[in-house]
Design a protein around this motif. Structure first.
Motif, PDB file in Angstrom:
ATOM      1  N   GLU A   1      35.516  43.357  40.141  1.00 32.39           N
ATOM      2  CA  GLU A   1      36.665  42.585  40.618  1.00 32.39           C
ATOM      3  C   GLU A   1      37.935  43.425  40.590  1.00 32.39           C
ATOM      4  N   LEU A   2      38.052  44.314  39.614  1.00 33.68           N
ATOM      5  CA  LEU A   2      39.181  45.257  39.618  1.00 33.68           C
ATOM      6  C   LEU A   2      39.156  46.125  40.874  1.00 33.68           C
ATOM      7  N   GLN A   3      37.975  46.567  41.271  1.00 32.12           N
ATOM      8  CA  GLN A   3      37.857  47.376  42.474  1.00 32.12           C
ATOM      9  C   GLN A   3      38.168  46.562  43.724  1.00 32.12           C
ATOM     10  N   PHE A   4      37.604  45.370  43.815  1.00 34.60           N
ATOM     11  CA  PHE A   4      37.801  44.536  44.994  1.00 34.60           C
ATOM     12  C   PHE A   4      39.275  44.182  45.184  1.00 34.60           C
ATOM     13  N   THR A   5      39.921  43.691  44.127  1.00 35.22           N
ATOM     14  CA  THR A   5      41.310  43.249  44.257  1.00 35.22           C
ATOM     15  C   THR A   5      42.231  44.414  44.619  1.00 35.22           C
ATOM     16  N   PHE A   6      42.023  45.569  44.001  1.00 33.95           N
ATOM     17  CA  PHE A   6      42.863  46.722  44.316  1.00 33.95           C
ATOM     18  C   PHE A   6      42.727  47.108  45.789  1.00 33.95           C
ATOM     19  N   LEU A   7      41.515  47.178  46.294  1.00 31.63           N
ATOM     20  CA  LEU A   7      41.313  47.606  47.674  1.00 31.63           C
ATOM     21  C   LEU A   7      41.827  46.585  48.670  1.00 31.63           C
ATOM     22  N   MET A   8      41.792  45.300  48.324  1.00 29.97           N
ATOM     23  CA  MET A   8      42.349  44.285  49.213  1.00 29.97           C
ATOM     24  C   MET A   8      43.880  44.329  49.218  1.00 29.97           C
ATOM     25  N   VAL A   9      44.470  44.786  48.143  1.00 33.50           N
ATOM     26  CA  VAL A   9      45.922  45.010  48.145  1.00 33.50           C
ATOM     27  C   VAL A   9      46.259  46.200  49.034  1.00 33.50           C
ATOM     28  N   MET A  10      45.507  47.281  48.893  1.00 36.58           N
ATOM     29  CA  MET A  10      45.803  48.494  49.624  1.00 36.58           C
ATOM     30  C   MET A  10      45.559  48.351  51.123  1.00 36.58           C
TER      31      MET A  10
ATOM     32  N   MET B   1      44.775  45.167  52.918  1.00 32.39           N
ATOM     33  CA  MET B   1      45.203  43.908  53.532  1.00 32.39           C
ATOM     34  C   MET B   1      46.568  43.444  53.052  1.00 32.39           C
ATOM     35  N   MET B   2      47.123  44.123  52.033  1.00 32.52           N
ATOM     36  CA  MET B   2      48.378  43.694  51.411  1.00 32.52           C
ATOM     37  C   MET B   2      48.288  42.231  50.971  1.00 32.52           C
ATOM     38  N   ASN B   3      47.153  41.881  50.353  1.00 32.22           N
ATOM     39  CA  ASN B   3      46.886  40.506  49.969  1.00 32.22           C
ATOM     40  C   ASN B   3      47.599  40.185  48.654  1.00 32.22           C
ATOM     41  N   TYR B   4      48.461  39.185  48.673  1.00 37.95           N
ATOM     42  CA  TYR B   4      49.286  38.839  47.505  1.00 37.95           C
ATOM     43  C   TYR B   4      48.439  38.310  46.354  1.00 37.95           C
ATOM     44  N   SER B   5      47.472  37.451  46.650  1.00 34.44           N
ATOM     45  CA  SER B   5      46.658  36.852  45.599  1.00 34.44           C
ATOM     46  C   SER B   5      45.833  37.917  44.878  1.00 34.44           C
ATOM     47  N   CYS B   6      45.315  38.893  45.611  1.00 41.70           N
ATOM     48  CA  CYS B   6      44.546  39.970  44.983  1.00 41.70           C
ATOM     49  C   CYS B   6      45.444  40.826  44.089  1.00 41.70           C
ATOM     50  N   LEU B   7      46.698  41.018  44.491  1.00 42.65           N
ATOM     51  CA  LEU B   7      47.625  41.769  43.646  1.00 42.65           C
ATOM     52  C   LEU B   7      47.849  41.046  42.319  1.00 42.65           C
ATOM     53  N   GLN B   8      48.019  39.729  42.372  1.00 43.77           N
ATOM     54  CA  GLN B   8      48.240  38.970  41.140  1.00 43.77           C
ATOM     55  C   GLN B   8      47.010  39.009  40.239  1.00 43.77           C
ATOM     56  N   GLN B   9      45.808  38.925  40.813  1.00 50.55           N
ATOM     57  CA  GLN B   9      44.598  38.959  40.000  1.00 50.55           C
ATOM     58  C   GLN B   9      44.363  40.350  39.419  1.00 50.55           C
TER      59      GLN B   9
ATOM     60  N   LYS C   1      46.654  42.415  38.512  1.00 52.08           N
ATOM     61  CA  LYS C   1      47.579  42.523  37.392  1.00 52.08           C
ATOM     62  C   LYS C   1      47.113  41.683  36.206  1.00 52.08           C
ATOM     63  N   ARG C   2      46.547  40.498  36.477  1.00 46.46           N
ATOM     64  CA  ARG C   2      46.036  39.655  35.382  1.00 46.46           C
ATOM     65  C   ARG C   2      44.873  40.336  34.674  1.00 46.46           C
TER      66      ARG C   2
ATOM     67  N   LEU D   1      44.239  43.584  34.475  1.00 43.35           N
ATOM     68  CA  LEU D   1      44.730  44.709  33.690  1.00 43.35           C
ATOM     69  C   LEU D   1      45.459  44.245  32.438  1.00 43.35           C
ATOM     70  N   GLU D   2      46.233  43.181  32.543  1.00 43.70           N
ATOM     71  CA  GLU D   2      46.966  42.704  31.368  1.00 43.70           C
ATOM     72  C   GLU D   2      46.012  42.182  30.304  1.00 43.70           C
ATOM     73  N   LEU D   3      44.952  41.500  30.727  1.00 44.58           N
ATOM     74  CA  LEU D   3      43.964  41.013  29.762  1.00 44.58           C
ATOM     75  C   LEU D   3      43.257  42.181  29.073  1.00 44.58           C
ATOM     76  N   ILE D   4      42.813  43.156  29.844  1.00 45.74           N
ATOM     77  CA  ILE D   4      42.009  44.251  29.285  1.00 45.74           C
ATOM     78  C   ILE D   4      42.859  45.193  28.441  1.00 45.74           C
ATOM     79  N   LEU D   5      44.013  45.577  28.950  1.00 38.72           N
ATOM     80  CA  LEU D   5      44.809  46.599  28.274  1.00 38.72           C
ATOM     81  C   LEU D   5      45.556  46.070  27.051  1.00 38.72           C
ATOM     82  N   THR D   6      45.569  44.747  26.849  1.00 40.41           N
ATOM     83  CA  THR D   6      46.189  44.189  25.639  1.00 40.41           C
ATOM     84  C   THR D   6      45.137  43.686  24.651  1.00 40.41           C
ATOM     85  N   SER D   7      43.904  44.126  24.815  1.00 38.63           N
ATOM     86  CA  SER D   7      42.816  43.757  23.898  1.00 38.63           C
ATOM     87  C   SER D   7      42.601  44.913  22.924  1.00 38.63           C
TER      88      SER D   7
END
Length: 500
Positions: free
Chosen positions: A319-328, A330-338, A340-341, A343-349
């Protein structure tokens, strides 16, 4: 030159009736179509994402994921690295002597590409396109797939141009192009090697099947998860008894609902178990390892794959791969938010640094590769996220660096060493590329600055309150048992005893 008739055609995607000057992208390459452009040949094995738009910007983009080769191997890791650069892998389709030809026809009504369905008229149409493949190739209408070249080079394929003045210069240019292509394909493999058909079906929905049984998963730049959508009362659902107009609105609402993303459920405001109180909730809010582990284990238990211990982590990475590529792309806003969510969950664990060291290391390797390729598509990642830019990611990496240092320093063994090594590579790259400093001690957070008129003022970095536990983050001790008083807003006790 067209291939000899005795040889099988390479994997090719045909795009008949595509209007000239259409914005086209495949993977991380974009270009504008020419009148002679009819498709792309020599597609390498693996995932590909092809998308179009009526203009380069300010238009709805639509695209689809498809897989070249044996799709049962999708998501099994880096096949490209396992078999070497540019190796043509043997697939189930090629063993059956069936050339992989994908036909996506331009739909003038929707201004998007549709695959031919398995009906008699469209089967005959597909046979006609395949029969004419050789003549299209001979006319130069099929452009060779490239993974990392300039848009002008791709759009000029099949057209005559000036050659280098000497044979030595030509050979040198060819060597550089081969090296660039090899690097680009390896990077694309690293950006997609955790994506699986099950993951795409979970996020996007069931795939469409073309005339030859090839699945494709469609996405638009307007696709969104329900949590990221703007709901407008009266427009989200059709009004009952509204006649033809209500039926039309209902069809639009149903189409939007079918495109709704099915992301992993992440609630960063509640990262503790049910029934947790007191210190447990406080620690879980600061260290989100419980929420990360619960998400991983939920998908481990619900997986039908053989390696259930890795299923949940694969879902996260995919899902990290999918959302990043859809941002790059399609410039998809929802994928950008996911993205970031996640990364914030993983990197603060923090506990996951040693409890899930393999996952944390893989995330950091992927993040480094994503950042290295984030400017390949116009706009760039941090320009698309105009509100915060790279500030959110820099802050997350600073917290992770502090957590890794504490875990490694507090362990007697090699706990966290893999994560520290991967973070060191990422830290060196962001320092060189963005001038980010991840060591908190190296940043001056409070000090005096002299103005032009000689006056000195004290300055403090924004966001320092959380780290220093001051301001709104300052701890407040409340005595719940003693005294007959109550706390005022400033934290002082007010005497409530009545004077006689």
């Amino acid at each position: 030159m067209p291939p000899p008739p005795s040889l099988q055609p390479s994997p090719t995607i045909l795009l008949p009736d595509l209007p000239p000057k259409t914005f086209v992208g495949i993977d991380l390459i974009t270009f504008t179509s020419t009148p002679n452009f009819h498709g792309i040949r020599d597609l390498p094995e693996g995932w590909h994402f092809l998308y179009t738009g009526t203009t380069e910007s300010f238009s709805l983009r639509s695209g689809a994921w498809f897989y070249v080769g044996d799709i049962s191997r999708a998501g099994s890791g880096s096949n490209f690295n396992d078999h070497g650069a540019g190796t043509a892998l043997v697939t189930t389709t090629s063993r059956q002597n069936e050339p992989q030809i994908y036909i996506w026809r331009w739909n003038r009504n929707t201004e998007a590409l549709d695959s031919l369905s398995n009906t008699d008229p469209e089967r005959q149409e597909a046979m006609r396109y395949k029969a004419n493949l050789g003549s299209v190739w001979q006319r130069g209408g099929l452009f060779r797939y490239r993974s990392r070249v300039s848009a002008s080079m791709l759009s000029n394929q099949g057209q005559s141009g000036e050659s280098p003045t000497t044979q030595a210069e030509k050979e040198d240019d060819d060597d550089k192009e081969d090296e660039t292509e090899e690097s680009g394909r390896r990077d694309w493999q690293g950006l997609t090697d955790r994506i699986t058909p099950d993951l795409l079906s979970r996020i996007v929905g069931s795939p469409q099947m073309d005339v030859d049984g090839h699945p494709r998963w469609t996405v638009t730049s307007a696709s969104s998860a329900n949590r990221d959508a703007d709901h407008i009362p009266g427009l989200d659902a059709p009004s009952e008894g509204a006649g033809a107009e209500g039926t039309e609105r209902g069809a639009v609402a149903e189409e939007l609902q079918e495109r709704e993303f099915g992301f992993l459920p992440i609630d960063l405001k509640r990262t503790w178990r049910e029934g947790a109180v007191g210190r447990e909730r406080t620690e879980a809010a600061q260290d989100r390892s419980w929420a990360l582990g619960e998400l991983v284990e939920r998908h481990n238990a619900g997986s039908g794959s053989g390696d259930q211990q890795q299923a949940g982590e694969t879902q996260l990475l995919g899902e990290l791969q999918f959302t990043f590529l859809m941002v790059m792309t399609m410039m998809n806003y929802s994928c950008l938010q996911q993205w970031k969510r996640l990364l914030e969950l993983i990197l603060t664990s923090r506990r996951a640094i040693h409890e899930r060291e393999g996952l944390m290391s893989a995330v950091l390797r992927l993040l480094l590769l994503q950042l290295q390729r984030c400017d390949d598509v116009e706009g760039g990642l941090f320009e698309i996220d105009g509100d915060e830019g790279g500030a959110f990611l820099r802050n997350l990496l600073m917290k992770l660096r502090r957590g890794v240092d504490e875990v490694v320093a507090g362990s007697s063994g090699a706990a966290g060493s893999m994560v520290k090594a991967e973070l060191g590579k990422l830290e060196a790259w962001v320092k060189a590329e963005y001038d980010w400093e991840l060591q908190r001690e190296a940043i001056v957070r409070r000090g005096m600055i002299q103005l032009e008129d000689g006056e000195e003022v004290e300055m403090e970095m924004d966001g320092n309150d959380e780290d220093e536990e001051t301001g709104e983050y300052a701890p407040l001790v409340v005595d719940l048992d003693g005294g007959d008083g109550e706390l005022q807003d400033d934290g002082k006790r007010r005497d409530m005893e009545m004077e006689e």
